[in-house]
Design an enzyme around this catalytic site. Structure first.
Site, PDB file in Angstrom:
ATOM      1  CE1 TYR A 189      -4.107  -1.737   0.079  1.00 41.36           C
ATOM      2  CE2 TYR A 189      -3.345  -2.959   1.962  1.00 41.36           C
ATOM      3  CZ  TYR A 189      -4.324  -2.555   1.157  1.00 41.36           C
ATOM      4  OH  TYR A 189      -5.286  -3.459   0.887  1.00 41.36           O
ATOM      5  CG  MET A 190       2.891   2.915  -2.814  1.00 47.29           C
ATOM      6  SD  MET A 190       4.275   2.928  -1.898  1.00 47.29           S
ATOM      7  CE  MET A 190       5.214   4.351  -2.106  1.00 47.29           C
ATOM      8  CG  ASP A 191      -1.418   4.283   3.294  1.00 46.54           C
ATOM      9  OD1 ASP A 191      -2.037   3.480   2.684  1.00 46.54           O
ATOM     10  OD2 ASP A 191      -0.996   4.248   4.306  1.00 46.54           O
ATOM     11  N   GLY A 207      -5.038   9.690  -0.754  1.00 49.38           N
ATOM     12  CA  GLY A 207      -5.582  10.920  -0.697  1.00 49.38           C
ATOM     13  C   GLY A 207      -4.958  11.191   1.057  1.00 49.38           C
ATOM     14  N   GLY A 252      -4.478  13.749   2.562  1.00 49.61           N
ATOM     15  CA  GLY A 252      -4.821  14.843   3.191  1.00 49.61           C
ATOM     16  C   GLY A 252      -6.555  14.798   3.116  1.00 49.61           C
ATOM     17  CG  ASN A 297      -6.936  -1.234   7.401  1.00 48.08           C
ATOM     18  OD1 ASN A 297      -6.443  -0.942   6.584  1.00 48.08           O
ATOM     19  ND2 ASN A 297      -5.843  -2.155   8.324  1.00 48.08           N
ATOM     20  CE1 TYR A 298      -2.549  -0.263  10.952  1.00 43.73           C
ATOM     21  CE2 TYR A 298      -2.503  -1.040   8.843  1.00 43.73           C
ATOM     22  CZ  TYR A 298      -2.420  -1.131  10.030  1.00 43.73           C
ATOM     23  OH  TYR A 298      -1.731  -2.432  10.496  1.00 43.73           O
ATOM     24  CG  HIS A 306       2.712   0.802   9.326  1.00 45.68           C
ATOM     25  ND1 HIS A 306       1.601   1.222   8.569  1.00 45.68           N
ATOM     26  CD2 HIS A 306       2.229  -0.053  10.331  1.00 45.68           C
ATOM     27  CE1 HIS A 306       0.687   0.381   9.016  1.00 45.68           C
ATOM     28  NE2 HIS A 306       1.112  -0.376  10.081  1.00 45.68           N
TER      29      HIS A 306
END
Length: 539
Positions: free
Chosen positions: A379-381, A385, A387, A465-466, A517
């Protein structure tokens, strides 16, 4: 004797009345004094026009500016633009509009040498699904608030035109994927879906595994199925379906593989056929209660009364005007990028700039598991988005009651600007640790100490979920730092086979999968007038 007592009683009563009057007058005077202080405080803030103008260079776009940019592009791109929430992959749409930061050299000339104020511009990301070839184009649009030009900066930024397969997922694509499974694929395995997963048309949710493939041009997603209850992240069913979404026509999408409980299948028909022949290893996961049971966030113990509260005896010691903050020896400007998240600029201590930019850049999570979706998940959050995913903060839990709460505005896969109310908070807090102290009992006992309080600039991004709590912290001794706290739910998978090698068992059929992470911040420091660019990573 009676007269004497009466005389003393009257005298005492008069004295008590006088004291009561004096106390009442003192309290009222104190109240008026506080009001006068507050008025003076506001007057000081309103006079700081020069500092305010400097900070506005970094100020996020207003809803009015976003609408102006969108209207300009609709009139000047020469193509039909569909609003992002309704756009299909084969349509053209404006995906996002954010502030285009001016070049640092221009900003420093304006801030430090009375130069011309940099032109205010926006950066618009446009999906051209109805062009040949389909592509993603980025435009710089300006000047604001009344734009007259747009420049294609895609090749300048990336060295090439961006293939359409690199685009983020539109809201309609996620909905289409859900309907594709529900209407086209689930009916191909009716016995399995009903007898194993208790599917009734509404009781399944899924999480998407990213990236969508391993090669350039891929758009293959693994969809992991869960029970549709609160905290569904902890209720895996064990069914994972890989779908090829590369075609711009949803009717051409197809299932590539199916995975269940350690077994791969070529299609939903193959899964159904082998299930009917008794060749599928079935784990019958019990249906979860409607409130999620163990995954519910409802409080499980009664309240025992309020805990300690944040208190400001004379009101806040910081001032906020627009996007500029002044706190004791500190000053800085702040913003919230829809993609990358919170950021602060022009950080000064005792009037001297020490950091030009301190900003979140990305947060990634790298997973390992014995299921195909999670063993490939990276995952590249930024993709979600960071913000835009910062939502309303709850007083007394996310931030102190007395914190200052601020709204943010976004045009991000939406028709009109969306306001996330109270999504930033700013507050001063006692660090509960002396900045310095010493007690000396050797000869003549003495003690010296200094209490440390810090200013905190906070936002919280909920990425699926985070929940990430982002803090930018300013200490009285000239130290500035960042702090990250992760909360929310873990990412889980069905517990089967050698699952214990890939995480921890958190429920009978739930594996908390191993993952790492990585948090990346950008620090552009100006030390003694010299620029030092640093990338900071948290693991």
């Amino acid at each position: 004797m009676l007269r004497w007592n009466l005389k003393w009683a009257c005298a005492l009563l008069a004295i008590c009345a006088t004291i009561a009057f004096i106390l009442a007058w003192a309290f009222q005077s104190g109240g008026r004094k506080l009001m006068i202080c507050e008025k003076q405080h506001l007057e000081v803030s309103s006079k700081e026009t020069d500092t305010d103008a400097h900070g506005l260079v970094f100020d996020d776009l207003s809803p009015a500016e976003m609408i102006q940019v969108k209207s300009y592009l609709q009139q000047n791109l020469g193509v039909l633009l569909v609003d992002a929430p309704e756009a299909k992959p084969s349509d053209n749409c404006i995906y996002s509009i954010v502030l285009q930061l001016p070049p640092k050299a221009e900003v420093l000339k304006f801030l430090d040498h009375q130069g011309t104020r940099p032109t205010r511009q926006a950066l618009a990301v446009v999906y051209f699904g109805n062009q040949k070839p389909p592509n993603i184009t980025e435009y710089v649009v300006g000047p604001l608030p009344d734009p007259t030009y747009h420049k294609d900066v895609t090749v300048q930024k990336y060295g090439e035109m961006l293939p359409y397969t690199r685009r983020g997922f539109l809201p309609t694509e996620i909905m289409e994927a859900n309907m594709f499974l529900k209407n086209k694929e689930y009916p191909k395995a009716p016995n399995f879906m009903q007898k194993v997963t208790d599917y009734n048309g509404t009781n399944h949710k899924y999480i998407v595994g990213f990236p969508p493939g391993l090669k350039p041009g891929d758009r293959k997603l693994w969809l992991c199925h869960f029970q549709n209850v609160p905290g569904f992240y902890l209720h895996p069913i064990g069914l994972e379906v890989q779908v090829d979404l590369r075609s711009l026509d949803a009717s051409q999408w197809k299932v590539l593989k199916v995975f269940y409980n350690g077994q791969y299948f070529q299609s939903m028909e193959d899964l159904e056929s082998q299930f009917n022949q008794g060749r599928v290893n079935v784990i019958k996961v019990e249906e979860s209660p409607s409130d999620g049971g163990f995954s519910s966030l409802k409080q499980r113990v009664p309240h025992t009364g309020p805990g300690p509260l944040h208190y400001e005896p004379r009101g806040p010691r910081y001032r906020i005007r627009n996007n500029q903050v002044v706190f004791m020896s500190w000053s800085f400007a702040f913003g919230m990028d829809a993609n990358r998240g919170p950021r602060v600029f022009d950080i000064r201590f005792k009037g001297e700039r020490i950091v030009y930019e301190l900003s979140l850049q990305d947060a990634s999570a790298i997973y390992g598991s014995n299921t195909p979706a999670l063993m490939l998940t990276r995952y590249m959050d930024l993709n979600y988005g960071l913000g835009f995913d910062a939502f309303t903060l709850i007083q007394g839990i996310d931030c102190p009651y007395l914190a200052t709460y601020l709204d943010r505005h976004y045009l991000f896969a939406s028709t009109l600007p969306v306001t996330h109310k109270n999504s930033i908070c700013i507050f001063e807090q006692n660090s509960e640790m002396p900045l310095r102290r010493h007690f000396d009992n050797a000869w003549n006992p003495f003690y010296g100490g200094l209490a440390d309080s810090t200013l905190v600039f906070r936002s919280i991004s909920t990425v699926s979920n985070y929940d990430y709590v982002w803090d930018f912290i300013f200490h009285q001794n000239g130290a500035v730092g960042v702090r990250v706290h992760a909360s929310g739910y873990i990412r889980s998978a069905l517990y089967f086979g050698d699952a214990s090698e890939f995480g921890n068992r958190v429920e009978e059929w739930t594996l908390g999968t191993i993952h790492t992470h990585n948090i990346n911040f950008k620090v552009d420091m100006d030390l003694a007038g010299k620029c030092l660019l640093v990338s900071v990573y948290f693991f």
